[in-house]
Design an enzyme around this catalytic site. Structure first.
Site, mmCIF file in Angstrom:
data_model
loop_
_atom_site.group_PDB
_atom_site.id
_atom_site.type_symbol
_atom_site.label_atom_id
_atom_site.label_comp_id
_atom_site.label_asym_id
_atom_site.label_seq_id
_atom_site.Cartn_x
_atom_site.Cartn_y
_atom_site.Cartn_z
ATOM 1 N N CYS A 381 44.258 28.753 49.822
ATOM 2 C CA CYS A 381 45.202 27.990 49.004
ATOM 3 C C CYS A 381 46.504 27.763 49.775
ATOM 4 C CB CYS A 381 45.418 28.673 47.658
ATOM 5 S SG CYS A 381 46.176 27.597 46.405
ATOM 6 N N HIS A 507 39.792 28.947 45.917
ATOM 7 C CA HIS A 507 39.850 30.413 45.862
ATOM 8 C C HIS A 507 38.439 31.000 45.890
ATOM 9 C CE1 HIS A 507 44.182 31.046 45.025
ATOM 10 N NE2 HIS A 507 44.104 29.815 44.536
ATOM 11 N N GLU A 509 37.484 33.878 46.613
ATOM 12 C CA GLU A 509 37.417 35.275 46.180
ATOM 13 C C GLU A 509 36.891 35.416 44.756
ATOM 14 O OE1 GLU A 509 41.845 34.113 45.478
ATOM 15 O OE2 GLU A 509 40.176 33.584 46.797
#
Length: 545
Positions: A381, A507, A509
């Site tokens: 990001c 993102h 994750e």
């Protein structure tokens, strides 16, 4: 008929209700049941999207664009439950719904009150959170019993249980047995008082999960049973794990919680819970002998929960590469003040997302250091945007290049506001949120890592790579390897000649799992491990297969 489990907490916050709820979800899935998970938060914010990470930790984003509590990350990492906007309700969200109904005239002639209107809205939210086909819906009540903010939620679940068939609702209360080092003993009184508060509201817990750092004796369990009106076998010890949070489901099954839950809900309870692959993962973790060190350069590194999903994803990637990932938390401001010498010895640099100008120049310096020294780099990001800014300044010669977010008069706005954000003046829930498509350029590192032509990833941002500068970047060594096909937005950048240099606007994750590491994290850790080995290829799971 859906069965319901309500998980409450007492004594103190941060007891691990979220992990316990997620672990129960995993256990029930491994018994062949479909579960849904939901978090009810008592704070008045509509969602945590406008809250500081220092206040709330990370904001977890779902596929459908909900900004939610970080506990939903635990739910998705442990289970296959599909989480949506209905998986997280706050006081603000509930009251907004009721007030909107009142303004429409839905309550004409009536006084709108906490009971029944607010509690009815909470009960509707609980039903909404149970996705179609769900066998068991698990709802975690945020906060602590005794908090004034939690009272409407606890009253609502008390009513909910009364309205359901007998045996279809189970209450699990997570509490604390504090250890007093001065006297060398654990105390049960806080647990007794917490359960007493819950019973005053009209809720009798069926199971107590007692968080403790020391073993609980049989005498203590019997005392808790007697004073809390819970059967002795339903007083479960949940001791602090020594090795990994993924030990929690295994420990709870060893203590019989799986069969206890099944028996209380009238489910088949004789067979054992299948945690074979989970136990194998934990055993493999204990035998890891390779290590690499990742420096996470961020602005919220003082609070572990601010980057919770990133740290977990690095661990998952370590499992996939059969190595331990040591995390070095580095303040981006320290890089600016002390210089890049504090990065020496790191095998990889990860720059996460964030908001606000503080720390940006430190992140940019860290990225330049990684690029020039051949150290694997991964930007997420804002981390990707900083990589673009650094490359524009130091390689393309665009002096003063910056993002319009923090430098409105920059001569080279390589990062600019997305077109559909120009007229947005509300802060909450208005960013580019949720899952969007990304088309991968064949032959690139991103394409090789994913092993696919198209992927879907979750986003949370307002600013984006400025397409006015695409031609200059495409004429350089930087490759724009991932694009959103609907809006032609740059999603991934990389440097092919670098050992590993990847920046992503999304993102990743949020999609990593213990038994299925995210491919970009997996590749990043593999490159870091190779760097730790002095440039020698590491023996990954893929190469060993």
């Amino acid at each position: 008929m859906v069965k319901h489990i309500f998980v409450t907490g007492g004594v103190v916050s941060s007891l691990g209700k979220g992990l316990t709820s997620a672990a129960i979800g995993l256990i029930l899935e491994r018994r062949g049941l479909k579960v849904s998970l939901q978090k009810l938060d008592p704070y008045i914010n509509v969602d945590p999207g406008t809250m500081s990470p220092f206040q709330h930790g990370e904001v977890y984003v779902t596929d459908d664009g909900a900004e939610t509590d970080l506990d939903l990350g635990h739910y998705e990492r442990y289970t296959h439950a599909k989480l949506t906007k209905s998986s997280n309700f706050t006081t603000g969200k509930i009251y907004s719904t009721v007030i909107a109904k009142e303004r429409r005239g839905d309550y004409l002639g009536r006084t709108v009150q906490v009971i029944p209107h607010i509690t009815d809205a909470i009960k509707e939210a609980i039903h909404e959170g149970a996705t179609p086909g769900t066998d068991v819906a698990i709802t975690e009540i945020g906060g602590t019993v005794g908090d004034i903010e939690s009272l409407p939620f606890l009253e609502a679940v008390r009513q909910f249980a009364l309205e359901q068939p007998r045996g279809d609702v189970l209450f699990i209360h997570v509490t604390l047995l504090p250890y007093l080092r001065a006297s060398g003993e654990m105390k049960t009184k806080p647990t007794q008082q917490s359960v007493g508060k819950l019973r005053e509201i009209g809720i009798q817990p069926d199971i107590l999960v007692c968080r403790t750092e020391k073993p609980m004796t049989r005498e203590m369990a019997q005392k808790i049973s007697l004073f809390c009106n819970v059967r002795p076998e339903a007083v479960i010890e949940e001791r602090d794990v020594e090795f990994s949070i993924y030990e929690v489901p295994v420990d709870l099954c060893r203590l019989g919680l799986d069969k206890l839950v099944a028996r209380n809900l009238g489910l088949e309870c004789e067979r054992d819970t299948d945690l074979g692959d989970w136990k194998e993962m934990l055993e493999n973790l204990k035998s890891l002998d390779k290590t690499c060190e990742i420096a996470v350069v961020g602005k919220y590194i003082q609070l572990h929960d601010a980057y919770k999903s990133i740290y977990e994803s690095l661990s998952h990637a370590g499992y996939a590469n059969r190595c331990k990932v040591k995390i070095r938390k580095v303040s981006a401001e320290d890089v600016l003040v002390k210089g890049t010498a504090i990065l020496e010895g790191a095998d990889g640099i990860l720059v996460p997302g964030g908001f606000g100008e503080r720390g940006i120049e430190g992140k940019i310096q860290a990225i330049r250091w990684a690029r020039e020294n051949g150290v694997p780099f991964f930007g997420i990001c804002l981390g990707m945007q900083c990589a673009v800014i650094e490359y524009a300044r130091d390689v393309l010669g665009l002096e003063g290049a910056h993002t319009l977010e923090h430098s409105p008069h920059t001569p080279h706005p390589v990062i600019s506001l997305m077109a559909d954000q120009a007229e947005v003046d509300q802060k909450g829930g208005t960013m580019r949120l949720g899952a969007y498509d990304c088309e991968l350029r064949p032959g690139t590192l991103a394409h090789r890592l994913y092993g696919a032509d198209h992927v879907s990833e979750r986003h949370r941002h307002r600013f984006e790579f400025n397409n006015d500068y695409r031609a200059r970047f495409e004429a350089s060594d930087m490759v724009l390897s991932g694009l959103n096909p609907q809006r032609d937005l740059v999603e991934i950048v990389e440097l092919p000649e670098h050992p590993f240099f990847v920046g992503v606007q999304f993102h990743p994750e949020f999609k990593s799992r213990p038994l299925a590491a995210h491919p970009v994290f997996r590749g990043f850790v593999e490159a870091a491990l190779e760097h730790a080995n002095g440039g020698r290829p590491s023996m990954t799971v893929e190469s060993l297969a």
